[in-house]
Design a protein around this motif. Structure first.
Motif, mmCIF file in Angstrom:
data_model
loop_
_atom_site.group_PDB
_atom_site.id
_atom_site.type_symbol
_atom_site.label_atom_id
_atom_site.label_comp_id
_atom_site.label_asym_id
_atom_site.label_seq_id
_atom_site.Cartn_x
_atom_site.Cartn_y
_atom_site.Cartn_z
ATOM 1 N N GLY A 86 0.825 -1.204 0.000
ATOM 2 C CA GLY A 86 0.000 0.000 0.000
ATOM 3 C C GLY A 86 0.856 1.250 0.000
ATOM 4 N N SER A 87 2.070 1.151 0.561
ATOM 5 C CA SER A 87 3.035 2.247 0.584
ATOM 6 C C SER A 87 4.417 1.640 0.729
ATOM 7 C CB SER A 87 2.740 3.215 1.737
ATOM 8 O OG SER A 87 2.862 2.558 2.979
ATOM 9 N N VAL A 88 5.442 2.428 0.367
ATOM 10 C CA VAL A 88 6.803 1.890 0.340
ATOM 11 C C VAL A 88 7.776 2.868 0.992
ATOM 12 C CG1 VAL A 88 8.661 1.021 -1.126
ATOM 13 C CG2 VAL A 88 6.288 0.718 -1.850
ATOM 14 N N LEU A 89 8.694 2.322 1.778
ATOM 15 C CA LEU A 89 9.831 3.061 2.318
ATOM 16 C C LEU A 89 11.088 2.378 1.791
ATOM 17 C CD1 LEU A 89 11.352 5.001 4.239
ATOM 18 C CD2 LEU A 89 11.047 3.264 6.029
ATOM 19 N N TYR A 90 11.848 3.085 0.950
ATOM 20 C CA TYR A 90 13.111 2.570 0.427
ATOM 21 C C TYR A 90 14.236 3.106 1.318
ATOM 22 C CZ TYR A 90 10.336 1.617 -3.761
ATOM 23 O OH TYR A 90 9.364 1.178 -4.642
ATOM 24 N N MET A 91 14.702 2.297 2.242
ATOM 25 C CA MET A 91 15.722 2.755 3.188
ATOM 26 C C MET A 91 17.007 3.183 2.495
ATOM 27 S SD MET A 91 14.627 2.902 6.264
ATOM 28 C CE MET A 91 16.177 3.060 7.149
ATOM 29 N N ALA A 92 17.357 2.545 1.387
ATOM 30 C CA ALA A 92 18.623 2.828 0.715
ATOM 31 C C ALA A 92 18.513 3.876 -0.387
ATOM 32 C CB ALA A 92 19.198 1.530 0.146
ATOM 33 N N ASP A 93 17.385 4.546 -0.499
ATOM 34 C CA ASP A 93 17.226 5.600 -1.513
ATOM 35 C C ASP A 93 18.246 6.699 -1.204
ATOM 36 O OD1 ASP A 93 16.503 7.749 -3.096
ATOM 37 O OD2 ASP A 93 14.393 7.731 -2.509
ATOM 38 N N PRO A 94 19.215 6.921 -2.099
ATOM 39 C CA PRO A 94 20.278 7.894 -1.810
ATOM 40 C C PRO A 94 19.753 9.281 -1.438
ATOM 41 C CG PRO A 94 20.770 6.684 -3.825
ATOM 42 C CD PRO A 94 19.373 6.300 -3.416
ATOM 43 N N LYS A 95 18.615 9.648 -2.003
ATOM 44 C CA LYS A 95 18.035 10.971 -1.747
ATOM 45 C C LYS A 95 17.580 11.118 -0.292
ATOM 46 C CE LYS A 95 14.223 11.258 -3.769
ATOM 47 N NZ LYS A 95 13.166 11.187 -4.746
ATOM 48 N N ASN A 96 17.143 9.999 0.329
ATOM 49 C CA ASN A 96 16.590 10.069 1.683
ATOM 50 C C ASN A 96 17.304 9.179 2.696
ATOM 51 O OD1 ASN A 96 14.426 11.781 0.871
ATOM 52 N ND2 ASN A 96 13.413 10.007 0.004
ATOM 53 N N GLU A 97 18.365 8.524 2.291
ATOM 54 C CA GLU A 97 18.996 7.547 3.178
ATOM 55 C C GLU A 97 19.456 8.151 4.503
ATOM 56 O OE1 GLU A 97 22.265 3.937 3.151
ATOM 57 O OE2 GLU A 97 22.210 5.311 1.458
ATOM 58 N N ALA A 98 20.124 9.284 4.476
ATOM 59 C CA ALA A 98 20.610 9.898 5.722
ATOM 60 C C ALA A 98 19.437 10.253 6.634
ATOM 61 C CB ALA A 98 21.454 11.131 5.411
ATOM 62 N N GLN A 99 18.387 10.832 6.042
ATOM 63 C CA GLN A 99 17.201 11.182 6.826
ATOM 64 C C GLN A 99 16.541 9.922 7.399
ATOM 65 O OE1 GLN A 99 14.288 13.929 5.057
ATOM 66 N NE2 GLN A 99 12.736 12.381 5.529
ATOM 67 N N ASN A 100 16.420 8.884 6.572
ATOM 68 C CA ASN A 100 15.816 7.632 7.043
ATOM 69 C C ASN A 100 16.605 7.030 8.203
ATOM 70 O OD1 ASN A 100 13.829 7.805 5.101
ATOM 71 N ND2 ASN A 100 14.808 6.370 3.696
ATOM 72 N N MET A 101 17.922 7.051 8.093
ATOM 73 C CA MET A 101 18.758 6.476 9.151
ATOM 74 C C MET A 101 18.627 7.284 10.445
ATOM 75 S SD MET A 101 19.879 3.790 7.792
ATOM 76 C CE MET A 101 21.132 3.243 8.925
ATOM 77 N N LEU A 156 5.622 -1.550 2.838
ATOM 78 C CA LEU A 156 6.866 -2.215 2.459
ATOM 79 C C LEU A 156 8.043 -1.403 2.961
ATOM 80 C CD1 LEU A 156 8.795 -4.076 0.884
ATOM 81 C CD2 LEU A 156 8.175 -2.806 -1.192
ATOM 82 N N ILE A 157 8.935 -2.065 3.679
ATOM 83 C CA ILE A 157 10.178 -1.434 4.125
ATOM 84 C C ILE A 157 11.311 -2.201 3.466
ATOM 85 C CG2 ILE A 157 11.609 -0.772 6.080
ATOM 86 C CD1 ILE A 157 8.998 -0.864 7.766
ATOM 87 N N ASP A 158 11.874 -1.589 2.431
ATOM 88 C CA ASP A 158 12.914 -2.220 1.635
ATOM 89 C C ASP A 158 14.284 -1.959 2.245
ATOM 90 O OD1 ASP A 158 13.824 -3.625 -0.732
ATOM 91 O OD2 ASP A 158 14.545 -1.677 -1.444
ATOM 92 N N GLU A 159 15.077 -3.006 2.329
ATOM 93 C CA GLU A 159 16.423 -2.960 2.933
ATOM 94 C C GLU A 159 16.342 -2.527 4.397
ATOM 95 O OE1 GLU A 159 18.769 -4.454 1.520
ATOM 96 O OE2 GLU A 159 18.214 -4.427 -0.592
ATOM 97 N N TRP A 160 15.403 -3.098 5.112
ATOM 98 C CA TRP A 160 15.166 -2.773 6.522
ATOM 99 C C TRP A 160 16.411 -2.988 7.368
ATOM 100 C CZ3 TRP A 160 15.891 -5.816 10.751
ATOM 101 C CH2 TRP A 160 16.188 -7.165 10.475
ATOM 102 N N GLN A 161 17.261 -3.940 6.981
ATOM 103 C CA GLN A 161 18.413 -4.307 7.814
ATOM 104 C C GLN A 161 19.429 -3.180 7.951
ATOM 105 O OE1 GLN A 161 18.016 -5.446 4.693
ATOM 106 N NE2 GLN A 161 19.938 -4.964 3.681
ATOM 107 N N LEU A 162 19.306 -2.142 7.130
ATOM 108 C CA LEU A 162 20.194 -0.987 7.276
ATOM 109 C C LEU A 162 19.959 -0.274 8.601
ATOM 110 C CD1 LEU A 162 20.005 0.492 3.664
ATOM 111 C CD2 LEU A 162 21.842 -0.900 4.672
ATOM 112 N N ALA A 163 18.754 -0.421 9.151
ATOM 113 C CA ALA A 163 18.390 0.205 10.432
ATOM 114 C C ALA A 163 17.745 -0.865 11.314
ATOM 115 C CB ALA A 163 17.450 1.368 10.205
ATOM 116 N N PRO A 164 18.555 -1.689 11.979
ATOM 117 C CA PRO A 164 18.018 -2.810 12.761
ATOM 118 C C PRO A 164 16.973 -2.419 13.805
ATOM 119 C CG PRO A 164 20.397 -3.011 12.546
ATOM 120 C CD PRO A 164 20.010 -1.663 11.988
#
Length: 167
Positions: A42-57, A75-83
């Motif tokens: 229904g919605s997506v969070l791309y953790m590794a999106d270079p545009k938002n990665e620092a903000q997401n972390m 959907l939380i893609d590449e969730w393991q970047l932020a355990p």
């Protein structure tokens, strides 16, 4: 944009979301985890999106619940970047008390499990994906059944029209 080729795992993912709060899709890189999950998300969070990665972390550290907001299943893609997201998802699953809330994808395990306090039992179910089969990629007709191969191998017949280079 490429046309999505339906996967056998599509039905499995839908079924799992109807029975639990979160599904963790694991598998090797480039096997289609994110693409498959995007079809139902229904919605997506791309953790590794270079545009938002620092903000997401940063948000994952300071206020992980904000990253979980959105239409479900989220959907939380590449969730393991932020355990820390693991326990935040577990908490949300507990408190929302609804099925099919989250899909987490990732091809790697978190670099550290120091921030994971709960196993996810009763909240998460695992789904392992593999690369596309020849049937899924439409390079096989599916005439030969794996079930029949084991049950009645003497009755199996089929013709392969692919040449060696194509295989």
């Amino acid at each position: 944009m490429k046309e999505y080729k339906p996967r056998i795992v599509d039905r499995i993912l839908k079924r799992k979301l109807k029975g639990i709060g979160a599904v963790l899709i694991q598998g090797p890189k480039w096997c289609g985890k994110t693409t498959t999950a995007e079809q139902i998300a229904g919605s997506v969070l791309y953790m590794a999106d270079p545009k938002n990665e620092a903000q997401n972390m940063t948000l994952a550290e300071l206020d992980p619940q904000r990253l979980l907001e959105g239409k479900t299943p989220r959907l939380i893609d590449e969730w393991q970047l932020a355990p820390k997201l693991w326990d935040a998802v577990r908490y949300e699953v507990d408190h929302r008390d609804e099925l099919g809330q989250f899909i987490l994808t990732g091809s790697a395990v978190p670099p550290s499990s120091d921030h994971i306090r709960h196993t996810g039992t009763g909240r998460f179910i695992w789904l392992t994906m593999r690369p596309m089969s020849l049937y899924e990629s439409q390079e096989s007709t599916g005439d030969v059944s794996l079930t029949e191969l084991f049950n009645s191998p003497e009755k199996i017949t089929g013709t392969n029209t692919l040449d060696l280079d194509k295989l």
